[in-house]
Design a protein around this motif. Structure first.
Motif: not given
Ligand SMILES: [Zn+2]
Length: 308
Positions: A99, A103-104, A200, A237
């Motif tokens: 996505h 952070d990805h 996520d 995560h």
């Molecule tokens: Zn994330």
């Protein structure tokens, strides 16, 4: 001479390390001969972890590696590449972004000459919001990342599709569900390995973030994951999951949704609804205090929009 060079190189590296703390180590979990989970710290981005908070997955194919999710900065991307280089000498040839959250995907900037795969909506969101995510990580870590830029996908797939692809000799199902955690999620299922890489849509021991989500779709996607019954799930995560643990997350979310809907129908506002909810299963999760209020508000707004 070579030894001397190595000596000076290590001195230089040591000097560089003073400027920023070293990135937390990648926890490598071997799932089978060709699939490795690369687990990041279960933390929010801060100046100690330098924005390294995400789980990635390395799938080792015939001649190259598919890396799913690249971290929050070019430095995290390079850190993951070094972890992969310890597992195999094959180059990373493909990236999947589950996505558009920074952070990805911002770690894409560490890679050259790779095919980057995501959903169509993810690509658009990377183009639209990528620099906001860079600002987010710079604020959280209190430093700049001049070499990090949003790099959108080069190959995209439409919403609500599952596409079979063989990449580097590995069979993959590129699964774009109806917008769940974000409007542009993509999961990767490996039918021969019975492994699901969920981004996520599944997170383990941590409160999910509903902010960009469609919770009702999300619960439906979790039901489909449970029906698929993967043996191993790499969540976005937290530690690896089983389908039974995915069931627990689905039930938690479905109960929360039903509670918010019931409160809305009684005419309560979201603060009043919160008092009626049994949150004991949620309180056990990391970042409950940071995220739960916003999550209940997101659920309330979605219920309201549905009943308008
Ligand atoms: Zn994330």
């Amino acid at each position: 001479m070579k030894r001397l060079l190595i000596f000076f190189t290590s001195l230089l590296l040591a000097a560089a390390a003073v400027a920023a703390p070293p990135l937390p180590e990648v926890e490598v979990v071997k799932i089978n001969e060709r699939v490795y989970a690369l687990l990041g710290p279960l933390e929010l981005p801060n100046k100690y972890n330098q924005g390294y908070t995400v789980n990635s997955t390395a799938i080792i194919g015939d001649r190259g590696v598919i890396l799913v999710d690249t971290g929050f900065t070019d430095e995290v991307g390079a850190h993951l590449a070094r972890a992969v280089a310890k597992i195999t000498s094959k180059p990373i040839t493909h990236i999947v972004n589950t996505h558009n959250h920074g952070d990805h995907m911002l770690g894409n900037s560490a890679f050259k000459n790779v095919e980057i795969i995501s959903s169509e909506a993810c690509k658009e969101l990377v183009e639209k919001t990528g620099y906001e995510w860079l600002e987010t990580v710079e604020n959280a870590t209190k430093r700049k990342f001049p070499n990090t830029t949003p790099v959108p996908a080069t190959l995209t797939f439409k919403a609500d599709t599952r596409t079979d692809r063989t990449i580097q000799g590995v069979k993959l199902v590129l699964w774009v569900p109806k917008g769940s955690h974000t409007p542009g999620d993509m999961m990767v299922y490996l039918p021969d390995d019975n492994v699901l890489i969920s981004g996520d849509i599944l997170v383990h021991n941590i409160t999910p973030n509903f902010r960009d989500g469609k919770i009702k779709n999300w619960i439906g996607t979790l039901e489909q994951i449970v029906a698929l019954n993967p043996k191993t799930i790499v969540p976005g995560h937290g530690p690896l999951m089983t389908t039974a643990q995915a069931v627990a997350m689905k039930n938690r979310m479905a109960t929360l949704w039903a509670g918010v809907e019931a409160g809305y129908k009684k005419g309560l506002n979201d603060a009043e609804i919160r008092k009626t909810l049994d949150l004991s299963e949620w309180e056990k999760l990391h970042y409950f205090d940071d995220l739960m209020g916003g999550d209940i508000n997101s659920a309330y707004l979605e219920v309201e929009a549905e009943n308008f």
